[in-house]
Design a protein around this motif. Structure first.
Motif, PDB file in Angstrom:
ATOM      1  N   PRO A 236      50.741  47.626  28.696  1.00  0.00           N
ATOM      2  CA  PRO A 236      49.276  47.703  28.497  1.00  0.00           C
ATOM      3  C   PRO A 236      48.579  46.343  28.594  1.00  0.00           C
ATOM      4  CG  PRO A 236      50.426  48.992  26.819  1.00  0.00           C
ATOM      5  CD  PRO A 236      51.476  48.276  27.616  1.00  0.00           C
ATOM      6  N   GLU A 237      49.191  45.309  28.055  1.00  0.00           N
ATOM      7  CA  GLU A 237      48.572  43.982  28.110  1.00  0.00           C
ATOM      8  C   GLU A 237      48.555  43.456  29.547  1.00  0.00           C
ATOM      9  OE1 GLU A 237      46.497  40.664  27.156  1.00  0.00           O
ATOM     10  OE2 GLU A 237      46.688  42.526  26.036  1.00  0.00           O
ATOM     11  N   GLU A 238      49.614  43.766  30.285  1.00  0.00           N
ATOM     12  CA  GLU A 238      49.691  43.363  31.692  1.00  0.00           C
ATOM     13  C   GLU A 238      48.578  44.059  32.489  1.00  0.00           C
ATOM     14  OE1 GLU A 238      53.196  43.708  34.888  1.00  0.00           O
ATOM     15  OE2 GLU A 238      53.905  43.315  32.845  1.00  0.00           O
ATOM     16  N   LYS A 239      48.376  45.351  32.208  1.00  0.00           N
ATOM     17  CA  LYS A 239      47.309  46.107  32.884  1.00  0.00           C
ATOM     18  C   LYS A 239      45.948  45.502  32.556  1.00  0.00           C
ATOM     19  CE  LYS A 239      48.699  50.456  31.785  1.00  0.00           C
ATOM     20  NZ  LYS A 239      48.680  51.934  31.744  1.00  0.00           N
ATOM     21  N   ARG A 240      45.741  45.185  31.268  1.00  0.00           N
ATOM     22  CA  ARG A 240      44.454  44.619  30.856  1.00  0.00           C
ATOM     23  C   ARG A 240      44.192  43.297  31.580  1.00  0.00           C
ATOM     24  NH1 ARG A 240      41.478  41.562  27.440  1.00  0.00           N
ATOM     25  NH2 ARG A 240      43.193  40.309  26.669  1.00  0.00           N
ATOM     26  N   ARG A 241      45.246  42.477  31.699  1.00  0.00           N
ATOM     27  CA  ARG A 241      45.094  41.185  32.389  1.00  0.00           C
ATOM     28  C   ARG A 241      44.788  41.377  33.876  1.00  0.00           C
ATOM     29  NH1 ARG A 241      49.454  39.276  29.127  1.00  0.00           N
ATOM     30  NH2 ARG A 241      50.849  39.531  30.894  1.00  0.00           N
ATOM     31  N   ALA A 242      45.449  42.357  34.494  1.00  0.00           N
ATOM     32  CA  ALA A 242      45.221  42.627  35.923  1.00  0.00           C
ATOM     33  C   ALA A 242      43.784  43.100  36.152  1.00  0.00           C
ATOM     34  CB  ALA A 242      46.220  43.670  36.432  1.00  0.00           C
ATOM     35  N   VAL A 243      43.313  43.999  35.287  1.00  0.00           N
ATOM     36  CA  VAL A 243      41.944  44.515  35.388  1.00  0.00           C
ATOM     37  C   VAL A 243      40.952  43.368  35.172  1.00  0.00           C
ATOM     38  CG1 VAL A 243      40.249  45.986  34.213  1.00  0.00           C
ATOM     39  CG2 VAL A 243      42.516  46.891  34.752  1.00  0.00           C
ATOM     40  N   LEU A 244      41.231  42.523  34.193  1.00  0.00           N
ATOM     41  CA  LEU A 244      40.366  41.378  33.908  1.00  0.00           C
ATOM     42  C   LEU A 244      40.310  40.436  35.111  1.00  0.00           C
ATOM     43  CD1 LEU A 244      38.609  39.666  32.055  1.00  0.00           C
ATOM     44  CD2 LEU A 244      40.703  38.740  31.037  1.00  0.00           C
ATOM     45  N   GLU A 245      41.453  40.219  35.746  1.00  0.00           N
ATOM     46  CA  GLU A 245      41.499  39.333  36.913  1.00  0.00           C
ATOM     47  C   GLU A 245      40.610  39.856  38.040  1.00  0.00           C
ATOM     48  OE1 GLU A 245      44.781  37.657  40.064  1.00  0.00           O
ATOM     49  OE2 GLU A 245      45.435  37.910  37.975  1.00  0.00           O
ATOM     50  N   VAL A 246      40.671  41.171  38.284  1.00  0.00           N
ATOM     51  CA  VAL A 246      39.849  41.778  39.339  1.00  0.00           C
ATOM     52  C   VAL A 246      38.361  41.658  38.977  1.00  0.00           C
ATOM     53  CG1 VAL A 246      39.252  43.950  40.498  1.00  0.00           C
ATOM     54  CG2 VAL A 246      41.662  43.347  40.137  1.00  0.00           C
ATOM     55  N   ALA A 247      38.025  41.951  37.714  1.00  0.00           N
ATOM     56  CA  ALA A 247      36.627  41.866  37.270  1.00  0.00           C
ATOM     57  C   ALA A 247      36.115  40.426  37.381  1.00  0.00           C
ATOM     58  CB  ALA A 247      36.500  42.376  35.838  1.00  0.00           C
ATOM     59  N   THR A 248      36.942  39.464  36.980  1.00  0.00           N
ATOM     60  CA  THR A 248      36.565  38.047  37.045  1.00  0.00           C
ATOM     61  C   THR A 248      36.352  37.626  38.498  1.00  0.00           C
ATOM     62  OG1 THR A 248      37.820  37.609  35.031  1.00  0.00           O
ATOM     63  CG2 THR A 248      37.253  35.699  36.373  1.00  0.00           C
ATOM     64  N   ASP A 249      37.229  38.111  39.379  1.00  0.00           N
ATOM     65  CA  ASP A 249      37.117  37.792  40.798  1.00  0.00           C
ATOM     66  C   ASP A 249      35.789  38.315  41.364  1.00  0.00           C
ATOM     67  OD1 ASP A 249      38.221  36.783  43.311  1.00  0.00           O
ATOM     68  OD2 ASP A 249      38.342  38.910  43.892  1.00  0.00           O
ATOM     69  N   LEU A 250      35.392  39.521  40.968  1.00  0.00           N
ATOM     70  CA  LEU A 250      34.122  40.097  41.442  1.00  0.00           C
ATOM     71  C   LEU A 250      32.934  39.246  40.987  1.00  0.00           C
ATOM     72  CD1 LEU A 250      34.846  43.886  40.796  1.00  0.00           C
ATOM     73  CD2 LEU A 250      34.271  42.873  43.021  1.00  0.00           C
ATOM     74  N   VAL A 251      32.947  38.836  39.724  1.00  0.00           N
ATOM     75  CA  VAL A 251      31.857  38.013  39.183  1.00  0.00           C
ATOM     76  C   VAL A 251      31.838  36.645  39.862  1.00  0.00           C
ATOM     77  CG1 VAL A 251      31.114  36.768  37.106  1.00  0.00           C
ATOM     78  CG2 VAL A 251      31.646  39.180  36.970  1.00  0.00           C
ATOM     79  N   THR A 252      33.012  36.090  40.105  1.00  0.00           N
ATOM     80  CA  THR A 252      33.115  34.785  40.768  1.00  0.00           C
ATOM     81  C   THR A 252      32.542  34.859  42.184  1.00  0.00           C
ATOM     82  OG1 THR A 252      35.086  34.290  39.462  1.00  0.00           O
ATOM     83  CG2 THR A 252      34.735  32.946  41.434  1.00  0.00           C
ATOM     84  N   ARG A 253      32.946  35.892  42.929  1.00  0.00           N
ATOM     85  CA  ARG A 253      32.443  36.056  44.302  1.00  0.00           C
ATOM     86  C   ARG A 253      30.930  36.260  44.313  1.00  0.00           C
ATOM     87  NH1 ARG A 253      35.845  40.323  47.447  1.00  0.00           N
ATOM     88  NH2 ARG A 253      34.440  39.685  49.105  1.00  0.00           N
ATOM     89  N   ALA A 254      30.430  37.044  43.345  1.00  0.00           N
ATOM     90  CA  ALA A 254      28.982  37.276  43.269  1.00  0.00           C
ATOM     91  C   ALA A 254      28.241  35.975  42.997  1.00  0.00           C
ATOM     92  CB  ALA A 254      28.678  38.292  42.172  1.00  0.00           C
ATOM     93  N   HIS A 255      28.775  35.175  42.075  1.00  0.00           N
ATOM     94  CA  HIS A 255      28.135  33.903  41.704  1.00  0.00           C
ATOM     95  C   HIS A 255      28.159  32.949  42.903  1.00  0.00           C
ATOM     96  CE1 HIS A 255      26.758  30.782  38.925  1.00  0.00           C
ATOM     97  NE2 HIS A 255      27.537  29.970  39.609  1.00  0.00           N
ATOM     98  N   GLU A 256      29.293  32.892  43.575  1.00  0.00           N
ATOM     99  CA  GLU A 256      29.417  31.975  44.726  1.00  0.00           C
ATOM    100  C   GLU A 256      28.552  32.427  45.888  1.00  0.00           C
ATOM    101  OE1 GLU A 256      33.674  31.894  45.120  1.00  0.00           O
ATOM    102  OE2 GLU A 256      33.889  30.344  43.571  1.00  0.00           O
ATOM    103  N   GLY A 257      28.333  33.746  45.985  1.00  0.00           N
ATOM    104  CA  GLY A 257      27.439  34.257  47.028  1.00  0.00           C
ATOM    105  C   GLY A 257      25.993  33.825  46.798  1.00  0.00           C
ATOM    106  N   THR A 258      25.620  33.743  45.518  1.00  0.00           N
ATOM    107  CA  THR A 258      24.253  33.366  45.159  1.00  0.00           C
ATOM    108  C   THR A 258      24.084  31.841  45.083  1.00  0.00           C
ATOM    109  OG1 THR A 258      24.190  35.372  43.833  1.00  0.00           O
ATOM    110  CG2 THR A 258      22.397  33.844  43.510  1.00  0.00           C
ATOM    111  N   HIS A 259      25.172  31.145  44.717  1.00  0.00           N
ATOM    112  CA  HIS A 259      25.130  29.686  44.567  1.00  0.00           C
ATOM    113  C   HIS A 259      26.188  29.041  45.474  1.00  0.00           C
ATOM    114  CE1 HIS A 259      22.825  30.293  40.833  1.00  0.00           C
ATOM    115  NE2 HIS A 259      23.638  31.293  40.637  1.00  0.00           N
ATOM    116  N   PRO A 260      26.016  29.113  46.791  1.00  0.00           N
ATOM    117  CA  PRO A 260      27.046  28.521  47.679  1.00  0.00           C
ATOM    118  C   PRO A 260      27.135  27.014  47.453  1.00  0.00           C
ATOM    119  CG  PRO A 260      25.133  29.309  48.956  1.00  0.00           C
ATOM    120  CD  PRO A 260      24.877  29.630  47.520  1.00  0.00           C
ATOM    121  N   SER A 261      28.380  26.507  47.518  1.00  0.00           N
ATOM    122  CA  SER A 261      28.532  25.063  47.232  1.00  0.00           C
ATOM    123  C   SER A 261      28.214  24.225  48.438  1.00  0.00           C
ATOM    124  CB  SER A 261      29.958  24.780  46.749  1.00  0.00           C
ATOM    125  OG  SER A 261      30.887  25.519  47.479  1.00  0.00           O
TER     126      SER A 261
END
Length: 198
Positions: free
Chosen positions: A173-198
């Motif tokens: 269960p903890e492994e699943k939670r971490r995997a789900v968190l990683e995917v969610a974090t990746d989505l937020v990161t991509r969204a932020h980088e799309g709006t704030h390109p470096s």
């Protein structure tokens, strides 16, 4: 000495309230909200209906109190997020803490998932929607492209889906939670980088 007695009484009353909430949520999850009566909750607690009534007058009162208690960390998180800069680090931290808050309140969210029609009819449906919009507004930049707005909303739903949809997948269960968190974090990161390109 009298003060200590009052404190002890208050604590006991708090524990009774908690026991009522725990038993009620268990019964609501097992047999459904509609099919559970106050009398049944009282019987499971081995108290009179009058004793139960002292704490809660209706089933909805019990459910709203459970929702308020278990989702308070989410409300606190939204308040924290509103006071932070809209940086990527803050958004990632928000998603991480949201994941933890959902895990802590998983019995409630499991009940809400399995009783969607009931939840829609009750006050907690609107309360939950309000909290979701609060989270969305912090994660999502108002001037973001539509695809990045969708990514932010999808990050939240990824965390929600991770609690239910992945139940039948064989993994720790903890492994699943971490995997789900990683995917969610990746989505937020991509969204932020799309709006704030470096």
């Amino acid at each position: 000495m009298g003060g200590t007695m009052d404190g002890t009484k208050r604590q006991r009353r708090g524990n009774t309230r908690q026991r009522i909430q725990d038993v009620a949520l268990e019964l609501f999850a097992e047999q459904g909200y509609e099919k559970t009566s106050l009398r049944e909750i009282a019987e499971h607690l081995d108290v009179t209906k009058a004793a139960l009534y002292y704490h809660f007058k209706t089933k909805e009162e019990i459910l709203v109190s459970i929702f308020e208690d278990l989702s308070q960390p989410i409300e606190d998180l939204i308040e924290w997020g509103r006071q932070q800069p809209r940086s990527l680090a803050v958004k990632q931290e928000l998603i991480r803490r949201y994941s933890e808050a959902l895990a802590e309140a998983s019995p409630l969210f499991r009940f809400m998932q399995e009783n969607q029609a009931t939840v829609k009819e009750l006050r907690i449906g609107e309360m939950f929607r309000h909290r979701m919009l609060g989270m969305r507004d912090i994660l999502m930049d108002p001037d973001a492209e539509l695809i990045d707005q969708v990514r932010c909303v999808s990050a939240m739903f990824t965390l929600h889906a991770g609690m239910f949809v992945l139940n039948d997948i064989e993994a720790d269960p903890e492994e699943k939670r971490r995997a789900v968190l990683e995917v969610a974090t990746d989505l937020v990161t991509r969204a932020h980088e799309g709006t704030h390109p470096s």
